[in-house]
Design an enzyme around this catalytic site. Structure first.
Site: not given
Ligand code: TTP
Length: 194
Positions: A75
């Site tokens: 997460d």
């Molecule tokens: C800050 C930042 C976040 N993110 C993304 C990563 C995560 O996918 C998302 C945060 O949400 P999460 O809830 O961590 O993940 P998700 O819903 O995408 O996937 P899952 O729960 O199924 O594993 O933000 C980026 O891709 N680049 C960035 O610079």
């Protein structure tokens, strides 16, 4: 057998990078949709750790028939002044997040959990990110890319928002969603990675 409990294409790509030379890291992907709500008074890091653990645990339930299953859940949240920014609800929410992040330093916290039947381990990566001052025109132009959608804090370091980042003290892959150093350490502990 390793399973990634995530629908995030970024996590799939990052985990795939742990293959090197002749040693391939094979893994299955489990689709799950878990509610993510910070409890009142719950400190940001504890929240991120809890959600990562819950994702891995929910994934393990899906593959319970396999005693050699190892499940990875993760997460990522953006934290500014104790306020936790998850994925924006819509463009207006994304704009509000970017306005708050403008010209300030925030933290990106990513937790990784590995679980297998009878075993559990976790690592956390905290990065400090110094953001550029963003005026309304830049925020509007960024919103038009659509890149904010599904990203904690409404930006993607791996995309156009790279130019918003004046300084990063921490883990690039952690900001992107899966800190590879910490993940590799955990996978070695579980004998998944050589
Ligand atoms: C800050 C930042 C976040 N993110 C993304 C990563 C995560 O996918 C998302 C945060 O949400 P999460 O809830 O961590 O993940 P998700 O819903 O995408 O996937 P899952 O729960 O199924 O594993 O933000 C980026 O891709 N680049 C960035 O610079």
């Amino acid at each position: 057998m390793l399973y990634l409990a995530s629908k995030s294409p970024r996590r799939r790509e990052l985990l795939g990078r742990l293959s090197s030379g002749t040693s391939r890291l094979d893994f299955g992907v489990l689709d799950l949709d878990l509610p993510e709500h910070c409890q009142p008074g719950e400190p940001a890091e504890e929240y991120v750790r809890r959600v990562a653990r819950e994702k891995a645990g929910a994934g393990l339930l899906q593959v319970m028939g396999n005693p050699s299953a190892v499940v990875l859940g993760s997460d990522t949240e953006v934290v500014l002044d104790d306020e936790v920014f998850g994925k924006p609800r819509d463009a207006a929410d994304a704009a509000a997040m970017l306005r708050k992040l403008s010209g300030r330093t925030h933290e990106v916290i990513t937790a990784v959990s590995l679980v297998s039947p009878g075993r559990e381990a976790q690592a956390v990566s905290v990065s400090k990110v110094v953001f550029a001052e963003l005026d309304d025109a830049r925020i509007d132009a960024y919103l038009a890319t659509g890149e904010w959608d599904g990203k904690a804090g409404a930006y993607a370091i791996q995309g156009d928002a790279e130019t918003f980042i004046a300084r990063l003290d921490g883990s690039y892959s952690g900001v992107m969603g899966l800190p590879l150093y910490e993940t590799a350490v955990l996978l070695r502990q579980f004998g998944v990675l050589a």
